[in-house]
Design a protein around this motif. Structure first.
Motif, PDB file in Angstrom:
ATOM      1  N   THR A 160       1.760   3.179 -12.465  1.00 15.64           N
ATOM      2  CA  THR A 160       2.446   1.823 -12.757  1.00 15.64           C
ATOM      3  C   THR A 160       2.345   0.391 -13.675  1.00 15.64           C
ATOM      4  OG1 THR A 160       3.407   3.102 -11.026  1.00 15.64           O
ATOM      5  CG2 THR A 160       3.794   0.572 -11.262  1.00 15.64           C
ATOM      6  N   GLU A 161       1.088   0.150 -13.833  1.00 18.68           N
ATOM      7  CA  GLU A 161       0.593  -1.228 -13.669  1.00 18.68           C
ATOM      8  C   GLU A 161       0.423  -0.783 -15.526  1.00 18.68           C
ATOM      9  OE1 GLU A 161      -4.037  -2.827 -14.056  1.00 18.68           O
ATOM     10  OE2 GLU A 161      -3.710  -1.476 -13.161  1.00 18.68           O
ATOM     11  N   VAL A 183       1.058  -1.080   0.193  1.00 19.18           N
ATOM     12  CA  VAL A 183       0.029   0.411   0.370  1.00 19.18           C
ATOM     13  C   VAL A 183       0.983   1.841   0.426  1.00 19.18           C
ATOM     14  CG1 VAL A 183      -1.273   1.212   1.033  1.00 19.18           C
ATOM     15  CG2 VAL A 183      -2.062  -1.014   0.806  1.00 19.18           C
ATOM     16  N   GLN A 184       1.752   1.132   0.901  1.00 15.96           N
ATOM     17  CA  GLN A 184       3.027   2.313   0.722  1.00 15.96           C
ATOM     18  C   GLN A 184       3.354   2.247  -0.716  1.00 15.96           C
ATOM     19  OE1 GLN A 184       3.271   4.033   3.727  1.00 15.96           O
ATOM     20  NE2 GLN A 184       6.084   4.693   3.158  1.00 15.96           N
ATOM     21  N   LEU A 185       3.714   1.708  -1.169  1.00 23.08           N
ATOM     22  CA  LEU A 185       4.268   1.536  -2.486  1.00 23.08           C
ATOM     23  C   LEU A 185       3.054   2.012  -3.669  1.00 23.08           C
ATOM     24  CD1 LEU A 185       7.082  -0.545  -2.400  1.00 23.08           C
ATOM     25  CD2 LEU A 185       7.468   1.356  -2.769  1.00 23.08           C
ATOM     26  N   ALA A 186       1.535   2.258  -3.612  1.00 24.20           N
ATOM     27  CA  ALA A 186       1.086   2.169  -3.922  1.00 24.20           C
ATOM     28  C   ALA A 186       0.574   1.373  -5.818  1.00 24.20           C
ATOM     29  CB  ALA A 186       0.661   3.848  -4.571  1.00 24.20           C
ATOM     30  N   LEU A 187       0.662   0.177  -4.651  1.00 19.35           N
ATOM     31  CA  LEU A 187       0.573  -1.234  -6.065  1.00 19.35           C
ATOM     32  C   LEU A 187      -0.815  -0.930  -5.632  1.00 19.35           C
ATOM     33  CD1 LEU A 187       3.262  -1.895  -5.414  1.00 19.35           C
ATOM     34  CD2 LEU A 187       2.902  -3.861  -5.759  1.00 19.35           C
ATOM     35  N   PRO A 188      -1.719  -1.848  -7.256  1.00 18.90           N
ATOM     36  CA  PRO A 188      -2.935  -1.716  -7.662  1.00 18.90           C
ATOM     37  C   PRO A 188      -3.499  -3.035  -6.635  1.00 18.90           C
ATOM     38  CG  PRO A 188      -1.661  -2.175  -9.168  1.00 18.90           C
ATOM     39  CD  PRO A 188      -0.125  -2.160  -8.174  1.00 18.90           C
ATOM     40  N   ALA A 217      11.623  -0.955 -16.060  1.00 21.93           N
ATOM     41  CA  ALA A 217      10.909  -1.670 -15.353  1.00 21.93           C
ATOM     42  C   ALA A 217      10.619  -2.448 -14.759  1.00 21.93           C
ATOM     43  CB  ALA A 217       9.228  -1.966 -16.202  1.00 21.93           C
ATOM     44  N   LEU A 218      12.202  -3.328 -15.847  1.00 15.83           N
ATOM     45  CA  LEU A 218      13.027  -4.612 -15.368  1.00 15.83           C
ATOM     46  C   LEU A 218      13.168  -4.010 -13.865  1.00 15.83           C
ATOM     47  CD1 LEU A 218      13.742  -6.109 -18.635  1.00 15.83           C
ATOM     48  CD2 LEU A 218      12.968  -6.986 -16.638  1.00 15.83           C
ATOM     49  N   GLU A 219      14.323  -2.943 -13.778  1.00  9.96           N
ATOM     50  CA  GLU A 219      15.541  -2.712 -13.025  1.00  9.96           C
ATOM     51  C   GLU A 219      14.469  -2.321 -11.500  1.00  9.96           C
ATOM     52  OE1 GLU A 219      17.877   1.144 -11.557  1.00  9.96           O
ATOM     53  OE2 GLU A 219      17.167   0.913 -13.411  1.00  9.96           O
ATOM     54  N   HIS A 220      13.092  -2.085 -11.575  1.00  7.31           N
ATOM     55  CA  HIS A 220      11.927  -1.599 -10.469  1.00  7.31           C
ATOM     56  C   HIS A 220      11.130  -1.750 -10.177  1.00  7.31           C
ATOM     57  CE1 HIS A 220      14.290   2.391 -11.357  1.00  7.31           C
ATOM     58  NE2 HIS A 220      13.887   2.296 -10.075  1.00  7.31           N
ATOM     59  N   GLY A 221      11.421  -3.865 -10.832  1.00  2.97           N
ATOM     60  CA  GLY A 221       9.673  -4.677 -10.215  1.00  2.97           C
ATOM     61  C   GLY A 221       8.816  -4.723 -11.133  1.00  2.97           C
ATOM     62  N   LEU A 222       8.977  -3.906 -11.505  1.00  2.00           N
ATOM     63  CA  LEU A 222       7.420  -3.307 -12.180  1.00  2.00           C
ATOM     64  C   LEU A 222       6.448  -3.827 -13.362  1.00  2.00           C
ATOM     65  CD1 LEU A 222       8.059   0.509 -13.038  1.00  2.00           C
ATOM     66  CD2 LEU A 222       7.162  -0.886 -10.483  1.00  2.00           C
ATOM     67  N   VAL A 223       7.483  -5.097 -13.638  1.00  2.00           N
ATOM     68  CA  VAL A 223       6.988  -6.130 -15.010  1.00  2.00           C
ATOM     69  C   VAL A 223       5.847  -7.113 -14.278  1.00  2.00           C
ATOM     70  CG1 VAL A 223       7.191  -7.148 -16.725  1.00  2.00           C
ATOM     71  CG2 VAL A 223       8.861  -5.920 -16.292  1.00  2.00           C
ATOM     72  N   ALA A 224       4.810  -6.397 -14.900  1.00  2.00           N
ATOM     73  CA  ALA A 224       3.522  -7.725 -13.865  1.00  2.00           C
ATOM     74  C   ALA A 224       3.201  -8.254 -15.043  1.00  2.00           C
ATOM     75  CB  ALA A 224       2.154  -6.601 -13.623  1.00  2.00           C
TER      76      ALA A 224
END
Length: 518
Positions: free
Chosen positions: A457-458, A293-298, A506-513
């Motif tokens: 992010t999504e 939640v802190q990182l505002a994930l979906p 996105a890869l560097e920051h783990g954003l690839v869902a």
């Protein structure tokens, strides 16, 4: 597919739990599922009622649920608790053969001096010591059964797991018809499945007849031996699908709240394997959820991370407490067993509808960004933000807990340990910062300044997966223009000029869902 259709049936989750129980028994996965199929066939032959058959099914599926709660006690007496449970299937628990089996397995794998000391302690009152251990087991089984919502009849039957038809069992020496018929059926089905797998039809018939009137009810043995082969799943049948197809209330699906209650209970069950881990899974789940939640994930990712937190340690059941409780450095062989347990977590969860994303996150909780983790040695590009958050939450929470080889760290010590692992390239800096922030620590570094919204992010994760704006719009039910605006704003915030730059970010920051079908 609707959201409700993606939620698992209750029996699927319990079947997954039974696979975890198999691991702790030293049996192949789906042993208890196959045993439940045999037991229900026996129930039909014996003319049991529909309610009795339902009790037979769940009693057989989960009859050994209590054994992992006393694994540390088994390890204290017998060393390798899993090896002893596996080999106990081949011995009648009565008389001299059983006594020889116990003596031969006292402090198994320990140095000679320790074996002599433990044997002397046990032999002073072997039956009393075992009765105490088994009473604890049965009480634990009943409590756990209630905790996961089993029927009262199943809970009652679980108290008789170690009793024998001839009255020579433990803890109360109950005999004959005073043992619930559902347990009498489950006992034979459980042992018969092992002997059928190892020794074929002749071996399992010989086993049943040799214990007729002793461990097993003669009427149940006679029903079994009349045509044993017909009771087992046919060659080529999937034991999982076969067992689920005959389950009582097989179509009952859990809603979101019911699923969360059950997964929380399973996490509690996993923690009982090692007393020092009590409450670990609940704490990890809460910490990881707050960090997400802190990182505002979906919202869907937040839910998956919380559930993975509850379930990440279920594979721990498949490793002996002789390893988990060792106060000294582990050998190479012992480390290999430890490195496998996240894979076992995945094995337990992988066939449960709707938990594939949860399983993937849970399996990766010991992976490192630099590829030095386990079980698969995944590196940064393969680890999404959920996996990174859970790994950081597990690392921080574990540091606060005692282990046989160290005392628990203070919160400050745990935070320092987490930051050190970030500096060594093991953990994601942003995820670690979020964990520390929700745990009450001052952030160790400035957050990323890209200021991406959850939607951006999504979408950025989907861009990195190679989806076009039109494909993203279709998937997220947005207009193509809205997607294009999100992409342009995201590029500006992260300093990217094209898809390649965005993908690398996105890869560097783990954003690839993960994306279904890709």
């Amino acid at each position: 597919m609707t959201v409700a259709a993606r939620l698992p049936r209750r029996v699927e989750v319990l079947a997954g739990l039974s696979v975890a129980i198999d691991l702790g028994l030293g049996q192949p996965a789906e042993h208890m599922l196959r045993s439940a199929v045999v037991a229900c066939g026996l129930a039909d032959r014996l003319g049991l009622s529909r309610q009795q058959k339902s009790t037979v099914y769940y009693t057989t599926l989960l009859m050994w649920i209590g054994c992992h709660a006393d694994s540390h006690e088994y390890a204290r007496w017998f060393g390798d608790d899993i090896a002893v449970r596996r080999e106990a299937y081949l011995v009648d628990w009565s008389g001299m053969p059983y006594l020889r089996f116990l003596v031969g397995n006292v402090a198994r794998g320990e140095p000679l001096g320790e074996r002599v000391r433990v044997m002397a302690t046990l032999m002073r009152d072997a039956r009393g010591q075992l009765a105490t251990l088994i009473h604890s087991h049965c009480a634990s089984a009943a409590l756990l059964g209630r905790h996961i919502g089993l029927d009262a009849d199943v809970e009652r039957a679980l108290a008789y797991t170690f009793e024998r038809f001839d009255g020579g069992g433990l803890p109360a020496g109950v005999s004959g018809a005073d043992i619930p018929i559902e347990m009498r059926v489950a006992q034979l089905a459980d042992v018969a499945e092992v002997h059928h797998r190892l020794y074929g039809v002749e071996g399992t018939v010989a086993l049943a007849r040799s214990r007729r009137g002793g461990q097993f009810d003669p009427a149940v043995v006679d029903a079994y031996t009349s045509d044993p082969e017909a009771l087992f799943p046919a060659p080529g049948d999937d034991p999982w699908e076969r067992a689920l197809s005959i389950a009582p209330e097989a179509g009952t699906r859990l809603d979101e709240s019911q699923l969360d209650v059950l997964l929380t209970a399973i996490g509690d069950f996993a923690d009982l394997k090692c007393p020092f881990a009590l409450g670990h899974s609940r704490s990890v789940a809460a910490l990881a959820e707050a960090a997400a939640v802190q990182l505002a994930l979906p919202a869907d990712d937040v839910t998956a991370i919380r559930r993975a937190g509850h379930l990440h340690d279920i594979g721990r059941i498949g490793v002996s407490n002789q390893v988990w409780s060792k106060p000294a450095e582990l050998t190479g062989a012992e480390w290999e067993r430890v490195r496998m347990y996240p894979y076992l977590t995945d094995r337990v969860l992988t066939r449960i509808t709707g938990l594939d994303h949860v399983a993937a996150i849970a399996r990766a909780h010991h992976e490192h960004l630099d590829g030095s983790g386990y079980p698969l040695g995944l590196s940064g590009a393969a680890l999404g933000r959920p996996e990174r958050i859970l790994a950081a939450a597990v690392a921080y929470r574990s540091a606060l807990e005692p282990r046989p080889y160290r005392e628990p760290l203070t919160p400050e010590g745990a935070a320092a340990r987490l930051r050190n692992r970030v500096s060594r390239g093991h953990l994601d800096p942003d995820s670690a910062d979020a964990v520390l922030a929700v745990a009450g620590h001052v952030r160790s570094r400035a957050p990323r300044d890209d200021s991406l919204t959850p939607r951006e992010t999504e979408i950025l994760g989907l861009v990195a997966r190679g989806l076009s704006n039109r494909e993203i719009a279709h998937r997220l039910v947005l207009s193509e223009k809205t997607v294009r605006n999100h992409v342009e704003r995201s590029y500006t915030k992260i300093g990217a000029s094209n898809r390649v730059g965005a993908s690398l970010f996105a890869l560097e920051h783990g954003l690839v869902a993960p994306v279904d079908g890709l």
